[in-house]
Design an enzyme around this catalytic site. Structure first.
Site, PDB file in Angstrom:
ATOM      1  N   PRO A 113       0.597  -1.342  -0.029  1.00  0.00           N
ATOM      2  CA  PRO A 113      -0.132  -0.116   0.099  1.00  0.00           C
ATOM      3  C   PRO A 113       1.044   1.327  -0.088  1.00  0.00           C
ATOM      4  CG  PRO A 113       0.040  -0.816   2.314  1.00  0.00           C
ATOM      5  CD  PRO A 113       0.963  -1.741   1.312  1.00  0.00           C
ATOM      6  N   CYS A 114       2.015   1.174   0.055  1.00  0.00           N
ATOM      7  CA  CYS A 114       2.839   2.316   0.389  1.00  0.00           C
ATOM      8  C   CYS A 114       2.626   3.691  -0.829  1.00  0.00           C
ATOM      9  CB  CYS A 114       4.439   2.123   0.380  1.00  0.00           C
ATOM     10  SG  CYS A 114       5.160   1.489  -0.912  1.00  0.00           S
TER      11      CYS A 114
END
Lengths: 161, 275
Positions: A113-114
């Site tokens: 998800p970064c």
């Protein structure tokens, strides 16, 4: 919500490289998730995909967890990677987000998800002009990468909160 | 400070003497001798047990060999947990060497993740580092690093090179002086007597009024059961890298010095031994 998804088992790609480094993400606070199960018959060549949306307290964004199985056996990362559309594969290789990862607890894969904040930023900017459904918009970006295509009928929802 | 750097080295070079024994039901061509190895606390099982595999493969036929996995007293050992954490959690108060059973069949699909190659371990490791930096610095430091810097962190771990690793990792341990510490502390508290694999929450190293949070403050907030009242006998031990740090230890210091290479503080809460 259900979806039909029939994937051929397909041949394994030999040029499977380091890019599919799996990651792990486990979030303690699970603020609800929608489960979307794809049911199919038991003939070989059919894949059952299961998706969950959770919220990451570390990244402060939603996260897509999924797992794939065929005939009751979980698919490994290589098989999952093979089912990712070639266009998406190329994009993923160069970032911005790295990988499909495998999840702890039970075996799920997770899209790193970064980079969510990065690709959702323009959407949030629009939010001040018109209402935006964050989750549906977000899902329309990440879903197809893992074989989850949101039907076009969802698009009116992107304008409502 | 010179003393603090020593702590970093002590943590990095911690080892656990281990005895690997082949599971009795594995099919062998002749008797399998146990294999002894010093396991690095800060690494991962599948990264450091090639020798173990080679040793047992000598007495087995290729067709009887599938993915290697380990158990300790019936508990499958998760390779994606650091070795030191596995030991502290499952074998803290048992005699050394740590006796691990080696399997090549009947991989426990529900308990363990597959580990087909080192790139899987690398990805897991880098993912933890990224998540830790998301908590500490909103991912600013890790995102400013280049791909080769990320690679250096992994190679340092893989090849047991303290200097190579810390040349890069020290950047992840910095913070703006005016902040007094990281944004949030990356930690996970593992419990043996629970269905929940671990507790992970947002927790700041400094309170809004400038008070430095300690290990005790963290536990009081997220797992008060671990701390006994003065009049009670101690029911639990709070273990990091095989030791019980004083509850007064500042959390920021623990995060900088006792984190694993993945930048997380992995804390075990285990039942205290009853004498």
């Amino acid at each position: 919500r259900s979806n039909r998804d029939q994937d051929e088992q397909g041949t394994r790609s030999d040029q499977h490289q380091e890019r599919t480094s799996p990651l792990f993400l486990y979030d303690d606070d699970e603020d609800g998730g929608s489960v979307c199960c794809i049911q199919e018959g038991s003939s070989s060549g059919v894949v059952l995909n299961e998706y969950h949306i959770l919220y990451s307290c570390s990244y402060l964004t939603p996260v897509l967890y999924f797992r794939a199985s065929t005939l009751g056996m979980s698919l490994c990362l290589e098989d999952v990677w093979d089912s990712v559309h070639p266009n998406s594969r190329r994009r993923l290789q160069n970032g911005p987000w790295d990988i499909i990862t495998q999840q702890v607890g039970q075996s799920f894969f997770v899209l790193q998800p970064c980079s969510t904040k990065v690709f959702m930023k323009p959407v949030l900017v629009c939010h001040y002009q018109r209402q935006v459904n964050y989750i549906v918009t977000w899902l329309s970006v990440v879903g197809p990468i893992v074989g989850f295509d949101i039907p076009l009928s969802y698009s009116p929802l992107t304008q409502k909160c | 400070m010179a003393d603090d750097k020593d702590v970093l080295r002590d943590v990095w070079f911690g080892r656990i003497p281990t005895c690997f024994t082949l599971y009795q039901d594995e099919i062998t061509e002749r008797e399998a001798e146990p294999f002894y190895l010093l396991l690095p606390r800060m690494s991962y099982l599948t990264l450091v047990t090639d020798k173990v595999k080679k040793h047992f493969l000598k007495v087995m036929k290729a067709e009887d060999v599938e993915e290697m996995w380990f158990d300790f007293e019936g508990t499958s050992l998760k390779w994606h947990y650091p070795i030191g954490l596995l030991f502290d959690l499952h074998a803290s108060n048992t005699a050394l060497p740590w006796n691990i059973t080696v399997h090549f069949k009947n991989f426990p699909e529900r308990d363990l993740l597959h580990c087909p190659s080192n790139s899987v371990i690398e990805a897991h490791f880098m993912s933890s580092i990224k998540e830790a930096d998301a908590l500490k610095h909103k991912s600013q430091v890790i995102n400013d690093m280049q791909k080769k810097d990320h690679k250096q962190l992994w190679m340092g771990l893989q090849n047991d090179k303290f200097d190579q690793f810390w040349a890069m990792n020290r950047k992840l341990m910095e913070y703006p002086t005016e902040e007094g510490g990281f944004r949030y502390i990356p930690f996970r508290i593992y419990l043996t007597m629970s269905d929940r694999p671990f507790i992970q929450k947002l927790f700041r190293p400094i309170s809004p009024d400038g008070h430095t949070h300690t290990l005790g403050d963290l536990l009081k907030e997220v797992y008060p059961v671990a701390i006994s009242n003065d009049d009670e006998s101690k029911r639990y031990q709070v273990v990091i890298h095989g030791i019980e740090p004083l509850l007064e230890t500042p959390l920021q210091w623990l995060s900088e010095h006792l984190s694993h290479p993945d930048n997380f503080l992995h804390i075990s809460v285990i039942p205290a031994p009853s004498d």
